[in-house]
Scaffold this motif. Structure first.
Motif, PDB file in Angstrom:
ATOM      1  N   ARG A 332      28.520 -28.302  -8.740  1.00  0.00           N
ATOM      2  CA  ARG A 332      29.593 -28.629  -7.794  1.00  0.00           C
ATOM      3  C   ARG A 332      29.153 -29.813  -6.938  1.00  0.00           C
ATOM      4  NH1 ARG A 332      27.972 -23.585  -7.959  1.00  0.00           N
ATOM      5  NH2 ARG A 332      29.371 -21.820  -8.430  1.00  0.00           N
ATOM      6  N   PHE A 333      30.104 -30.693  -6.624  1.00  0.00           N
ATOM      7  CA  PHE A 333      29.780 -31.898  -5.852  1.00  0.00           C
ATOM      8  C   PHE A 333      30.755 -31.996  -4.686  1.00  0.00           C
ATOM      9  CE2 PHE A 333      28.144 -32.264 -10.060  1.00  0.00           C
ATOM     10  CZ  PHE A 333      26.871 -32.781  -9.854  1.00  0.00           C
ATOM     11  N   ALA A 334      30.178 -32.029  -3.487  1.00  0.00           N
ATOM     12  CA  ALA A 334      31.007 -31.890  -2.287  1.00  0.00           C
ATOM     13  C   ALA A 334      30.483 -32.774  -1.162  1.00  0.00           C
ATOM     14  CB  ALA A 334      31.052 -30.414  -1.886  1.00  0.00           C
ATOM     15  N   HIS A 335      30.345 -32.214   0.049  1.00  0.00           N
ATOM     16  CA  HIS A 335      30.145 -33.021   1.253  1.00  0.00           C
ATOM     17  C   HIS A 335      29.098 -32.390   2.172  1.00  0.00           C
ATOM     18  CE1 HIS A 335      33.854 -35.149   0.076  1.00  0.00           C
ATOM     19  NE2 HIS A 335      34.263 -33.949  -0.303  1.00  0.00           N
ATOM     20  N   ALA A 336      28.680 -33.165   3.185  1.00  0.00           N
ATOM     21  CA  ALA A 336      27.734 -32.634   4.173  1.00  0.00           C
ATOM     22  C   ALA A 336      28.323 -31.421   4.873  1.00  0.00           C
ATOM     23  CB  ALA A 336      27.384 -33.719   5.197  1.00  0.00           C
ATOM     24  N   GLU A 337      29.644 -31.456   5.107  1.00  0.00           N
ATOM     25  CA  GLU A 337      30.331 -30.344   5.766  1.00  0.00           C
ATOM     26  C   GLU A 337      30.350 -29.094   4.882  1.00  0.00           C
ATOM     27  OE1 GLU A 337      32.313 -34.205   7.177  1.00  0.00           O
ATOM     28  OE2 GLU A 337      31.463 -33.385   5.318  1.00  0.00           O
ATOM     29  N   THR A 338      29.976 -29.254   3.602  1.00  0.00           N
ATOM     30  CA  THR A 338      29.833 -28.118   2.693  1.00  0.00           C
ATOM     31  C   THR A 338      28.413 -27.582   2.737  1.00  0.00           C
ATOM     32  OG1 THR A 338      31.380 -29.293   1.213  1.00  0.00           O
ATOM     33  CG2 THR A 338      30.265 -27.346   0.329  1.00  0.00           C
ATOM     34  N   ILE A 339      27.453 -28.494   2.649  1.00  0.00           N
ATOM     35  CA  ILE A 339      26.049 -28.097   2.506  1.00  0.00           C
ATOM     36  C   ILE A 339      25.503 -27.437   3.772  1.00  0.00           C
ATOM     37  CG2 ILE A 339      23.702 -28.915   2.068  1.00  0.00           C
ATOM     38  CD1 ILE A 339      25.541 -29.005  -0.372  1.00  0.00           C
ATOM     39  N   ALA A 340      25.732 -28.049   4.931  1.00  0.00           N
ATOM     40  CA  ALA A 340      25.120 -27.544   6.168  1.00  0.00           C
ATOM     41  C   ALA A 340      25.543 -26.111   6.496  1.00  0.00           C
ATOM     42  CB  ALA A 340      25.417 -28.484   7.330  1.00  0.00           C
ATOM     43  N   PRO A 341      26.841 -25.779   6.497  1.00  0.00           N
ATOM     44  CA  PRO A 341      27.206 -24.380   6.792  1.00  0.00           C
ATOM     45  C   PRO A 341      26.803 -23.417   5.687  1.00  0.00           C
ATOM     46  CG  PRO A 341      29.158 -25.681   6.288  1.00  0.00           C
ATOM     47  CD  PRO A 341      28.031 -26.653   6.410  1.00  0.00           C
ATOM     48  N   PHE A 342      26.812 -23.871   4.444  1.00  0.00           N
ATOM     49  CA  PHE A 342      26.414 -22.999   3.338  1.00  0.00           C
ATOM     50  C   PHE A 342      24.934 -22.649   3.446  1.00  0.00           C
ATOM     51  CE2 PHE A 342      25.657 -22.355  -1.399  1.00  0.00           C
ATOM     52  CZ  PHE A 342      26.250 -21.101  -1.425  1.00  0.00           C
ATOM     53  N   ALA A 343      24.105 -23.636   3.795  1.00  0.00           N
ATOM     54  CA  ALA A 343      22.673 -23.380   3.971  1.00  0.00           C
ATOM     55  C   ALA A 343      22.441 -22.372   5.097  1.00  0.00           C
ATOM     56  CB  ALA A 343      21.938 -24.681   4.261  1.00  0.00           C
ATOM     57  N   ALA A 344      23.203 -22.499   6.175  1.00  0.00           N
ATOM     58  CA  ALA A 344      23.085 -21.555   7.287  1.00  0.00           C
ATOM     59  C   ALA A 344      23.553 -20.165   6.878  1.00  0.00           C
ATOM     60  CB  ALA A 344      23.881 -22.051   8.488  1.00  0.00           C
ATOM     61  N   LEU A 345      24.668 -20.095   6.154  1.00  0.00           N
ATOM     62  CA  LEU A 345      25.202 -18.808   5.707  1.00  0.00           C
ATOM     63  C   LEU A 345      24.220 -18.098   4.778  1.00  0.00           C
ATOM     64  CD1 LEU A 345      27.611 -16.821   5.495  1.00  0.00           C
ATOM     65  CD2 LEU A 345      28.442 -18.191   3.574  1.00  0.00           C
ATOM     66  N   LEU A 346      23.576 -18.852   3.902  1.00  0.00           N
ATOM     67  CA  LEU A 346      22.612 -18.257   2.981  1.00  0.00           C
ATOM     68  C   LEU A 346      21.376 -17.732   3.707  1.00  0.00           C
ATOM     69  CD1 LEU A 346      22.638 -20.722  -0.059  1.00  0.00           C
ATOM     70  CD2 LEU A 346      23.835 -18.542   0.174  1.00  0.00           C
ATOM     71  N   GLY A 347      21.143 -18.205   4.927  1.00  0.00           N
ATOM     72  CA  GLY A 347      19.948 -17.797   5.648  1.00  0.00           C
ATOM     73  C   GLY A 347      18.712 -18.558   5.203  1.00  0.00           C
ATOM     74  N   ILE A 348      18.890 -19.774   4.697  1.00  0.00           N
ATOM     75  CA  ILE A 348      17.733 -20.600   4.350  1.00  0.00           C
ATOM     76  C   ILE A 348      16.958 -20.855   5.638  1.00  0.00           C
ATOM     77  CG2 ILE A 348      17.034 -22.897   3.562  1.00  0.00           C
ATOM     78  CD1 ILE A 348      19.360 -22.791   1.572  1.00  0.00           C
ATOM     79  N   SER A 349      15.677 -20.532   5.616  1.00  0.00           N
ATOM     80  CA  SER A 349      14.911 -20.402   6.860  1.00  0.00           C
ATOM     81  C   SER A 349      14.788 -21.698   7.650  1.00  0.00           C
ATOM     82  CB  SER A 349      13.518 -19.859   6.570  1.00  0.00           C
ATOM     83  OG  SER A 349      12.796 -20.730   5.714  1.00  0.00           O
ATOM     84  N   THR A 350      14.931 -22.837   7.003  1.00  0.00           N
ATOM     85  CA  THR A 350      14.871 -24.116   7.718  1.00  0.00           C
ATOM     86  C   THR A 350      16.243 -24.603   8.152  1.00  0.00           C
ATOM     87  OG1 THR A 350      14.945 -25.278   5.591  1.00  0.00           O
ATOM     88  CG2 THR A 350      12.764 -24.863   6.550  1.00  0.00           C
ATOM     89  N   ALA A 351      17.278 -23.789   7.917  1.00  0.00           N
ATOM     90  CA  ALA A 351      18.639 -24.260   8.155  1.00  0.00           C
ATOM     91  C   ALA A 351      19.522 -23.264   8.874  1.00  0.00           C
ATOM     92  CB  ALA A 351      19.294 -24.619   6.809  1.00  0.00           C
ATOM     93  N   ASP A 352      18.952 -22.150   9.383  1.00  0.00           N
ATOM     94  CA  ASP A 352      19.811 -21.069   9.891  1.00  0.00           C
ATOM     95  C   ASP A 352      19.532 -20.653  11.327  1.00  0.00           C
ATOM     96  OD1 ASP A 352      17.335 -19.827   9.534  1.00  0.00           O
ATOM     97  OD2 ASP A 352      18.203 -17.951   8.806  1.00  0.00           O
ATOM     98  N   LYS A 353      18.742 -21.427  12.063  1.00  0.00           N
ATOM     99  CA  LYS A 353      18.342 -20.994  13.411  1.00  0.00           C
ATOM    100  C   LYS A 353      19.288 -21.554  14.476  1.00  0.00           C
ATOM    101  CE  LYS A 353      13.434 -20.434  12.352  1.00  0.00           C
ATOM    102  NZ  LYS A 353      13.641 -20.615  10.893  1.00  0.00           N
ATOM    103  N   PRO A 354      20.048 -20.674  15.158  1.00  0.00           N
ATOM    104  CA  PRO A 354      20.910 -21.123  16.249  1.00  0.00           C
ATOM    105  C   PRO A 354      20.107 -21.311  17.528  1.00  0.00           C
ATOM    106  CG  PRO A 354      21.111 -18.765  16.013  1.00  0.00           C
ATOM    107  CD  PRO A 354      20.164 -19.218  14.927  1.00  0.00           C
ATOM    108  N   THR A 355      20.673 -22.035  18.470  1.00  0.00           N
ATOM    109  CA  THR A 355      20.020 -22.176  19.767  1.00  0.00           C
ATOM    110  C   THR A 355      21.024 -22.650  20.810  1.00  0.00           C
ATOM    111  OG1 THR A 355      18.131 -23.142  20.953  1.00  0.00           O
ATOM    112  CG2 THR A 355      19.311 -24.589  19.446  1.00  0.00           C
ATOM    113  N   THR A 356      20.768 -22.267  22.042  1.00  0.00           N
ATOM    114  CA  THR A 356      21.520 -22.825  23.171  1.00  0.00           C
ATOM    115  C   THR A 356      20.634 -23.777  23.970  1.00  0.00           C
ATOM    116  OG1 THR A 356      20.915 -20.925  24.536  1.00  0.00           O
ATOM    117  CG2 THR A 356      23.028 -20.816  23.374  1.00  0.00           C
TER     118      THR A 356
END
Length: 447
Positions: A332-356
């Motif tokens: 599948r070929f898509a966009h940054a707006e696809t990859i970033a939230p998908f990486a967070a949803l998957l729980g990829i450890s370098t891409a899923d940490k929230p912060t305030t």
């Protein structure tokens, strides 16, 4: 008079060149060119071999998505020039934008030569790493979005992959905006982008990074004091945003700049900023992506939950393969707006940490590592000979990654049954079942 003006222009060129020539390029964020991996992969457990790939990737390095002429800054510079309100540096900027217009030509929204090479190389490496999948009768299912750069990216990837193949593969193609441009289908997400709970933090960050001062300083170098003084805060912000955007895009256009007969220095927008200004603008740009596309202040926020349709699709296509489906790989070929939230949803450890904590942005979540140009996520399935047992290795940008909360005694390989149960439970927490209508889910989504 002409000689005096030319002298001033020369002096301005020298002083402008001194502004940011030697600054690091760590302000590029998601406009960072794809880094070539140098990985030593963990061999699969004894008796297992790769049999199937589930892949989603961002389009390659690209041209601008809109014509140069429609940019706010283009018209503003024309107006200022007519009023005699451009400084020598402003004249330089106007000339540089005119050059960029020539470089872009009719190629807006398309991938660049750099992007084509990025995708071809990823395809070549995929073949080299997974020959047991590709050295057989090959059936590929290739999904793209409505944007032409995703089709071009798919074609480039496939051209690289095919170089190693022994026979021409069967390729089925389809458009899938629901699963790949999910962010376009949710009214609640549109509202979130305009002003979600992230907004006070963003306002605070802009003050901390002195963005209003950066905007005024840039305009002050380009326009006479009288003209710059009449520009509103919003106009100053648009102006600086455009110039910063031009600064980041030329990294993707090296070959096109040369083909147009220009040198890199003739399109060096970076030189209009100081190093500090680029860092300030870069931090705010990263934060905007982090809050709206990444884990943000809540890893279960709408900006992450919106990627649920793609996760459902990954699970279902994996199950279809195991049930005897014909495809060796789902691409599948898509966009940054696809990859970033998908990486967070998957729980990829370098891409899923929230912060305030705005000081943590670009530390725990680095867009250049999560969603650079041509970024990709791969699930590579391994099957044990003579059994129905499957393991999955997850790659982010061709690097082995951990999944937060998912245990494995054979990392980086996860038991598929464990992985499917883990993600199915997460989806259920969002009120999603695997057979749900995903378009309806997106339309019904709440903040």
């Amino acid at each position: 008079m002409t000689k005096i003006f030319n002298l001033l222009l020369l002096c301005s060129a020298i002083s402008t060149a001194a502004l940011a020539q030697n600054c690091p390029d760590n302000f590029l964020g998601t406009k960072t060119l794809y880094p070539t991996p140098n990985e030593k992969y963990t061999p699969g457990p004894k008796g297992y071999e790769p049999v199937f790939i589930n892949y989603v990737g961002r389009h390659g390095a690209r041209h601008l998505t809109k014509e140069v002429k429609v940019a706010y800054t283009y018209g503003l510079l024309q107006k200022a020039d007519s009023a005699g309100a451009l400084t020598p540096q402003g004249q330089q900027l106007k000339q540089m934008i005119t050059r960029l217009e020539k470089v872009e030509g009719v190629d807006t929204k398309s991938i660049s030569d750099e992007g084509r090479t990025e995708l071809q190389d990823i395809g070549r490496r995929m073949y080299a790493q997974q020959k047991t999948i590709f050295d057989k009768q090959l059936n590929l299912n290739v999904g793209i979005t409505k944007e032409v750069r995703t089709k071009q990216s798919a074609d480039a990837f496939l051209s690289g992959l095919k170089e190693g193949l022994k026979a021409e593969p069967t390729i089925d193609r389809y458009n899938d905006d629901t699963n790949l441009r999910f962010y376009d289908a949710s009214p609640a997400y549109f509202a979130f982008e305009e002003g979600g709970p992230w907004l006070p933090l963003m306002v605070s960050l802009e003050k901390t990074e002195r963005i209003a001062e950066v905007n005024k300083a840039l305009a002050g170098r380009m326009f006479t004091a009288d003209f710059a003084g009449k520009l509103s805060a919003s106009q100053l912000d648009k102006f600086a945003g455009d110039v910063f955007g031009f600064t980041t895009i030329v990294y993707s256009l090296k070959n096109e700049i040369s083909k147009a007969g220009f040198t890199p220095d003739e399109l060096n927008f970076k030189a209009f900023f100081t190093c500090d200004e680029l860092q300030h603008l870069g931090k705010v740009d990263v934060a905007d992506d982090f809050f709206k596309k990444g884990p943000g202040i809540n890893a279960n926020g709408i900006q992450v939950r919106i990627a649920a349709p793609l996760l459902v699709n990954f699970i279902k296509t994996a199950d279809e393969f195991m049930a005897g489906g014909k495809y060796n790989a789902q691409l599948r070929f898509a966009h940054a707006e696809t990859i970033a939230p998908f990486a967070a949803l998957l729980g990829i450890s370098t891409a899923d940490k929230p912060t305030t904590d705005i000081k943590r942005i670009n530390i725990d979540w680095k867009p250049a590592q999560v969603a650079p140009l041509s970024s990709n996520i791969q699930w590579i399935f391994y099957k044990k000979t003579g059994s129905n047992n499957y393991l999955v290795k997850v790659l982010l940008n061709e690097k082995e990654v951990r999944i937060t909360g998912l245990k494995s005694t054979t990392y980086p390989y996860y038991q598929w049954n464990d992985m499917k149960a883990f993600y199915t439970k997460k989806l259920h927490g969002y009120g999603v079942n695997l057979n749900d209508d995903m378009l309806k889910y997106l339309k019904d989504l709440k903040q």
